[in-house]
Design a protein around this motif. Sequence first.
Motif, PDB file in Angstrom:
ATOM      1  N   GLU A  75       0.677  -1.192  -0.065  1.00 51.42           N
ATOM      2  CA  GLU A  75      -0.028   0.041  -0.071  1.00 51.42           C
ATOM      3  C   GLU A  75       0.946   1.266  -0.099  1.00 51.42           C
TER       4      GLU A  75
ATOM      5  N   GLN B 182     -11.622  -4.880   7.605  1.00 51.68           N
ATOM      6  CA  GLN B 182     -11.532  -3.591   7.836  1.00 51.68           C
ATOM      7  C   GLN B 182     -12.315  -2.696   6.890  1.00 51.68           C
TER       8      GLN B 182
ATOM      9  N   THR C 174     -11.815  -0.215   4.568  1.00 52.93           N
ATOM     10  CA  THR C 174     -10.657   0.466   3.920  1.00 52.93           C
ATOM     11  C   THR C 174     -10.810   0.219   2.440  1.00 52.93           C
TER      12      THR C 174
ATOM     13  N   PHE D  91      -3.056  -9.228   1.004  1.00 56.17           N
ATOM     14  CA  PHE D  91      -4.583  -8.389   1.001  1.00 56.17           C
ATOM     15  C   PHE D  91      -5.519  -9.193   1.998  1.00 56.17           C
TER      16      PHE D  91
ATOM     17  N   GLY E 271      -8.100  -1.129   0.969  1.00 49.99           N
ATOM     18  CA  GLY E 271      -7.547  -2.426   1.123  1.00 49.99           C
ATOM     19  C   GLY E 271      -8.667  -3.733   1.069  1.00 49.99           C
ATOM     20  N   THR E 272      -9.703  -3.354   1.823  1.00 45.49           N
ATOM     21  CA  THR E 272     -10.810  -4.183   1.816  1.00 45.49           C
ATOM     22  C   THR E 272     -11.712  -4.427   0.648  1.00 45.49           C
TER      23      THR E 272
ATOM     24  N   TYR F 204      -6.147  -7.169   5.067  1.00 48.29           N
ATOM     25  CA  TYR F 204      -7.318  -6.057   5.166  1.00 48.29           C
ATOM     26  C   TYR F 204      -8.651  -6.630   5.601  1.00 48.29           C
TER      27      TYR F 204
END
Length: 277
Positions: free
Chosen positions: A77, A230, A232, A224, A234-235, A227
């Motif tokens: 990230e 979460q 975010t 990943f 990333g999710t 994540y």
Amino acid sequence: MPPMLLPALPLLLGATLTFRALRHALCRLALPAHVRADPLRTWRWHNLLVSFAHSIVSGTWALLCIWQTPEMLVEIETAWSLSGYLLVCFSAGRSCFVLSSWEGQECFLLSPVYDLFPIPRLGYFIHDTVDIVVSHQSRASWEYLVHHVMAMGAFFSGIFWSRFVGGGVLTLLVEVSNIFLTIRMMMKISNAQDLLLYRVNKYINLVMYLLFRLAPQAYLTYLFLGYAGQRTLGTFLLSILLMLDVMILIYFSRLLRSDFCPEQIPRQKHKDKFLTE
């Protein structure tokens, strides 16, 4: 975060114009007789030449980015480099070119790779989607349309917000595999499957597929998964990645069946589809 975020739109436009100029140059090359006799095969051949050039540049570039910035292997990230950011924009421009290079016709290049799709050519994506439906190709092509939509959402984070550039570079390792996949497709289009080169390449292609397509995909999925749970970006990207995991396994099964168990392939209804080659 980088000290400055380069203007994304000019970079995307420049990459797109570069690939358009490259295509015009490659169109001057001689064509195999089997390709020259068919306008659709001619277009496919030219698109594959551009794809081949892009894969060599981007695959090598991705390896160099990781060598220069090894933290991209872990910090997917936040890891950032100018070279990696330019690579993402460069590959995005390639997708702009592919989607616009067969304007007004009945098909477009559908490749099982992580094509990046930027904002400036969204109209072309819509055009090609509508064109597939009108041409009665949607049943055979729906999964590739879904792939492009998911990839579009995923790579906006790298191009416009400078996040997950490291993850974008890792996905572009697939271009190393795509070098040999493109060679395979070009040989099939030119009706050269009986050559020794094709038989050798299909085994090299299989190894490269495992090393630079399936392995990076599995590794990214593992990263990943951190994540999960979460709320975010990333999710969101994880959900896309999991769907792409399923698709890439389907592509792999098709490759195995086509090259190693051809007798099990039923007669194709959509003979003009690009990937049935």
